[in-house]
Scaffold this motif. Structure first.
Motif, PDB file in Angstrom:
ATOM      1  N   MET A  98       0.839  -1.221   0.000  1.00 31.80           N
ATOM      2  CA  MET A  98       0.000   0.000   0.000  1.00 31.80           C
ATOM      3  C   MET A  98       0.862   1.254   0.000  1.00 31.80           C
ATOM      4  N   VAL A  99       1.831   1.287   0.895  1.00 30.66           N
ATOM      5  CA  VAL A  99       2.682   2.475   1.020  1.00 30.66           C
ATOM      6  C   VAL A  99       3.512   2.652  -0.261  1.00 30.66           C
ATOM      7  N   LYS A 100       4.071   1.546  -0.727  1.00 23.65           N
ATOM      8  CA  LYS A 100       4.940   1.592  -1.922  1.00 23.65           C
ATOM      9  C   LYS A 100       4.169   2.134  -3.131  1.00 23.65           C
ATOM     10  N   SER A 101       2.942   1.646  -3.307  1.00 20.83           N
ATOM     11  CA  SER A 101       2.182   2.061  -4.495  1.00 20.83           C
ATOM     12  C   SER A 101       1.889   3.563  -4.460  1.00 20.83           C
ATOM     13  N   LYS A 102       1.710   4.102  -3.242  1.00 21.61           N
ATOM     14  CA  LYS A 102       1.462   5.548  -3.130  1.00 21.61           C
ATOM     15  C   LYS A 102       2.672   6.340  -3.630  1.00 21.61           C
ATOM     16  N   TYR A 103       3.863   5.937  -3.173  1.00 18.86           N
ATOM     17  CA  TYR A 103       5.051   6.706  -3.542  1.00 18.86           C
ATOM     18  C   TYR A 103       5.519   6.392  -4.958  1.00 18.86           C
ATOM     19  N   ASP A 104       5.305   5.128  -5.394  1.00 21.42           N
ATOM     20  CA  ASP A 104       5.686   4.738  -6.763  1.00 21.42           C
ATOM     21  C   ASP A 104       5.026   5.644  -7.789  1.00 21.42           C
ATOM     22  N   ARG A 105       3.772   5.932  -7.528  1.00 14.65           N
ATOM     23  CA  ARG A 105       3.004   6.791  -8.419  1.00 14.65           C
ATOM     24  C   ARG A 105       3.731   8.103  -8.686  1.00 14.65           C
ATOM     25  N   LEU A 106       4.456   8.555  -7.680  1.00 15.56           N
ATOM     26  CA  LEU A 106       5.159   9.826  -7.797  1.00 15.56           C
ATOM     27  C   LEU A 106       6.619   9.618  -8.190  1.00 15.56           C
ATOM     28  N   GLY A 107       7.025   8.357  -8.210  1.00 12.17           N
ATOM     29  CA  GLY A 107       8.403   8.057  -8.579  1.00 12.17           C
ATOM     30  C   GLY A 107       9.427   8.459  -7.536  1.00 12.17           C
ATOM     31  N   VAL A 108       8.994   8.576  -6.265  1.00 13.65           N
ATOM     32  CA  VAL A 108      10.002   8.909  -5.244  1.00 13.65           C
ATOM     33  C   VAL A 108      10.420   7.634  -4.509  1.00 13.65           C
ATOM     34  N   GLU A 109      11.615   7.675  -3.976  1.00 13.66           N
ATOM     35  CA  GLU A 109      12.148   6.459  -3.353  1.00 13.66           C
ATOM     36  C   GLU A 109      11.503   6.183  -1.982  1.00 13.66           C
ATOM     37  N   LEU A 110      11.573   4.946  -1.571  1.00 11.91           N
ATOM     38  CA  LEU A 110      11.035   4.548  -0.272  1.00 11.91           C
ATOM     39  C   LEU A 110      12.104   4.691   0.812  1.00 11.91           C
ATOM     40  N   THR A 111      12.118   5.851   1.423  1.00 12.48           N
ATOM     41  CA  THR A 111      13.076   6.080   2.510  1.00 12.48           C
ATOM     42  C   THR A 111      12.631   5.312   3.750  1.00 12.48           C
ATOM     43  N   LYS A 112      13.472   5.269   4.768  1.00 10.63           N
ATOM     44  CA  LYS A 112      13.100   4.530   5.977  1.00 10.63           C
ATOM     45  C   LYS A 112      11.898   5.179   6.691  1.00 10.63           C
ATOM     46  N   GLU A 113      11.770   6.505   6.545  1.00 12.03           N
ATOM     47  CA  GLU A 113      10.613   7.183   7.141  1.00 12.03           C
ATOM     48  C   GLU A 113       9.308   6.702   6.486  1.00 12.03           C
ATOM     49  N   ARG A 114       9.382   6.430   5.178  1.00 11.10           N
ATOM     50  CA  ARG A 114       8.170   5.991   4.467  1.00 11.10           C
ATOM     51  C   ARG A 114       7.874   4.525   4.759  1.00 11.10           C
ATOM     52  N   ILE A 115       8.929   3.717   4.800  1.00 11.44           N
ATOM     53  CA  ILE A 115       8.741   2.282   5.071  1.00 11.44           C
ATOM     54  C   ILE A 115       8.211   2.075   6.499  1.00 11.44           C
ATOM     55  N   LYS A 116       8.621   2.964   7.403  1.00 11.39           N
ATOM     56  CA  LYS A 116       8.141   2.930   8.805  1.00 11.39           C
ATOM     57  C   LYS A 116       6.621   2.727   8.886  1.00 11.39           C
ATOM     58  N   MET A 117       5.894   3.349   7.956  1.00 17.45           N
ATOM     59  CA  MET A 117       4.422   3.301   8.017  1.00 17.45           C
ATOM     60  C   MET A 117       3.864   1.923   7.663  1.00 17.45           C
ATOM     61  N   ALA A 118       4.733   0.992   7.237  1.00 21.49           N
ATOM     62  CA  ALA A 118       4.275  -0.359   6.894  1.00 21.49           C
ATOM     63  C   ALA A 118       4.608  -1.367   7.992  1.00 21.49           C
ATOM     64  N   TYR A 119       5.202  -0.892   9.081  1.00 19.81           N
ATOM     65  CA  TYR A 119       5.474  -1.794  10.205  1.00 19.81           C
ATOM     66  C   TYR A 119       4.223  -1.926  11.070  1.00 19.81           C
ATOM     67  N   MET A 120       3.943  -3.146  11.462  1.00 15.99           N
ATOM     68  CA  MET A 120       2.746  -3.409  12.278  1.00 15.99           C
ATOM     69  C   MET A 120       3.024  -4.589  13.198  1.00 15.99           C
ATOM     70  N   PRO A 121       2.216  -4.724  14.261  1.00 11.77           N
ATOM     71  CA  PRO A 121       2.380  -5.915  15.105  1.00 11.77           C
ATOM     72  C   PRO A 121       2.061  -7.171  14.268  1.00 11.77           C
ATOM     73  N   LYS A 122       2.755  -8.246  14.565  1.00 10.62           N
ATOM     74  CA  LYS A 122       2.528  -9.522  13.872  1.00 10.62           C
ATOM     75  C   LYS A 122       1.043  -9.891  13.970  1.00 10.62           C
ATOM     76  N   GLY A 123       0.451 -10.246  12.821  1.00 11.57           N
ATOM     77  CA  GLY A 123      -0.961 -10.660  12.832  1.00 11.57           C
ATOM     78  C   GLY A 123      -1.934  -9.525  12.558  1.00 11.57           C
ATOM     79  N   ALA A 124      -1.418  -8.291  12.440  1.00 13.76           N
ATOM     80  CA  ALA A 124      -2.304  -7.146  12.182  1.00 13.76           C
ATOM     81  C   ALA A 124      -2.708  -7.102  10.712  1.00 13.76           C
ATOM     82  N   LYS A 125      -3.826  -6.464  10.462  1.00 16.73           N
ATOM     83  CA  LYS A 125      -4.309  -6.286   9.097  1.00 16.73           C
ATOM     84  C   LYS A 125      -4.271  -4.790   8.777  1.00 16.73           C
ATOM     85  N   PRO A 126      -3.581  -4.407   7.701  1.00 20.40           N
ATOM     86  CA  PRO A 126      -3.574  -2.980   7.358  1.00 20.40           C
ATOM     87  C   PRO A 126      -4.897  -2.581   6.710  1.00 20.40           C
ATOM     88  N   LEU A 127      -5.335  -1.379   7.006  1.00 21.79           N
ATOM     89  CA  LEU A 127      -6.578  -0.855   6.425  1.00 21.79           C
ATOM     90  C   LEU A 127      -6.201   0.256   5.447  1.00 21.79           C
TER      91      LEU A 127
END
Lengths: 257, 257
Positions: free
Chosen positions: B98-127
């Protein structure tokens, strides 16, 4: 000095009323030198209100509550406060005079609902309500201070204004300034925010508030704040951090701010 | 079913931002059949956020939090959620897409600040976040449900809207109606409110909200609400209680309402 804010009322929990009281109190106490460490909203139920006061007493130096001071059956704050402090609830003579004089002016009798507003925990001091009828309640307990205010915003604000000079933390100042950054995504600004925090470690707090749309139309309001013992010093620290932030943000996007 | 609302953010504690998110969530959950039993506001600090989730888990069936999901250093909600649940924090592949597709659209790289938003507790479902970038987090734990939403109101509302059909308490309805009473002091109306509560013991809840000035210009908004298993039944109960209230109030002041 730490402050704790309690809002009492089912209407807040149900989202019927937006909790502007907590925001007002948070603002006033922050500028009075407090760190507001927690806010809670509890229903009009004795045990829940007791929990809130005890949680506040275990964590903060000042507890401010709003709501539940009126004449109706579900106004339970003073009863809960007395219970939380293990103090007797008694008819406070000074509060009784305040309430009585309000109704005397109109020539109406003092029913039990009206007298209810003059009951307070033993040792409490009533705070005159220049707008409405129910006095506020001030009490010191185990070195902590508790201020109990009505839920009607105009009454709450008026009593808090009066009490504020005594509550202010001596020699403690807060200052805050914001800058709006356009055309830089919050995720791109994050390393800048981190760097400014690092450069001013422990001296200022920097927080970015996204106001636009991260990718398509990024607008980020960056808040810089500081607390300290000199008004001039905290202002200087904030202004210097803002300068560092703006100069770094401009190196990403010269038109940003 | 009981719900618990957590707001995360120093800006709320400082009163810089009015907590409209909590009100919105309280409203939505009440109409979805929940009793909202407590709201708390905690700072952007891991231990405080952990406390809030654990307090919620010990008291409610559904916990909804807002704030602290973004890309900056002080966005700590998922880390605290993992800690509160004793679960590992991991890069969630679905969230990463989800996060990657948002930034890909703009062609910007996935920095660690952006990847941070894809971390979740094990077993969680992203909305999916249709407005911003950070996905919401949904997780079930020990029979309880936890929904973690961004603090930006438009993002929070959009994700909550999507999640609502699954959250709704089946066969549980809430209805509320208000009547504005003029020219009767709240303290004079209190016995009427008490009587209507007695007549409908356990069936409706009646609360008076003073909107004017008790003695000089009394205006009281009386809210009558009910919850139950039939929409028609709760509506009927509320309307009957309003009728009882208005008829008794008119016997005090015929022009009141």
């Amino acid at each position: 000095m730490r402050a704790y804010v309690i809002t009492i009322g089912n209407e807040i929990l149900k989202g019927r009323t937006i909790n502007t009281n907590a925001a007002h109190i948070g603002r006033v106490l922050t500028y009075a030198g407090y760190d507001v460490i927690r806010m809670v909203v509890v229903p009009d139920e004795i045990d829940e209100i007791v929990w809130a006061f005890r949680d506040g007493l275990s964590r903060a130096d000042l507890i401010v509550s709003t709501g539940g001071l009126g004449p109706t059956f579900d106004d339970k704050t003073v009863e809960a406060l007395a219970k939380a402090l293990n103090l007797e609830l008694e008819l406070n003579q000074e509060a009784f005079s305040m309430v009585k004089s309000k109704y005397d002016r109109l020539g109406v009798e003092l029913t039990k609902e009206r007298i209810k507003m003059a009951y307070m925990p033993k040792g409490a001091k009533p705070l005159p309500n220049p707008v409405g009828t129910a006095p506020g309640v001030y009490i010191e307990y185990a070195g902590k201070r508790i201020l109990t205010l009505p839920g009607v915003p105009a009454e709450m604000e008026a009593i808090l204004d009066e009490a504020l000079p005594q509550l202010r933390v001596p020699g403690r100042y807060y200052y805050e300034e914001s800058v709006v950054v356009r055309g830089i995504m919050e995720s791109a600004l994050a390393p800048v925010v981190n760097e400014v925090m690092r450069l001013n470690a422990g001296l200022v707090y920097v927080k970015s508030h996204p106001k636009g749309i991260e990718i398509d139309k990024p607008v980020v309001e960056v808040e810089v704040s500081a607390s300290g013992s000199s008004e001039e010093e905290v202002r200087g620290r904030v202004k210097e951090a803002i300068r560092q932030l703006v100069s770094r943000a401009k190196s990403i996007n010269p038109q940003c701010c």
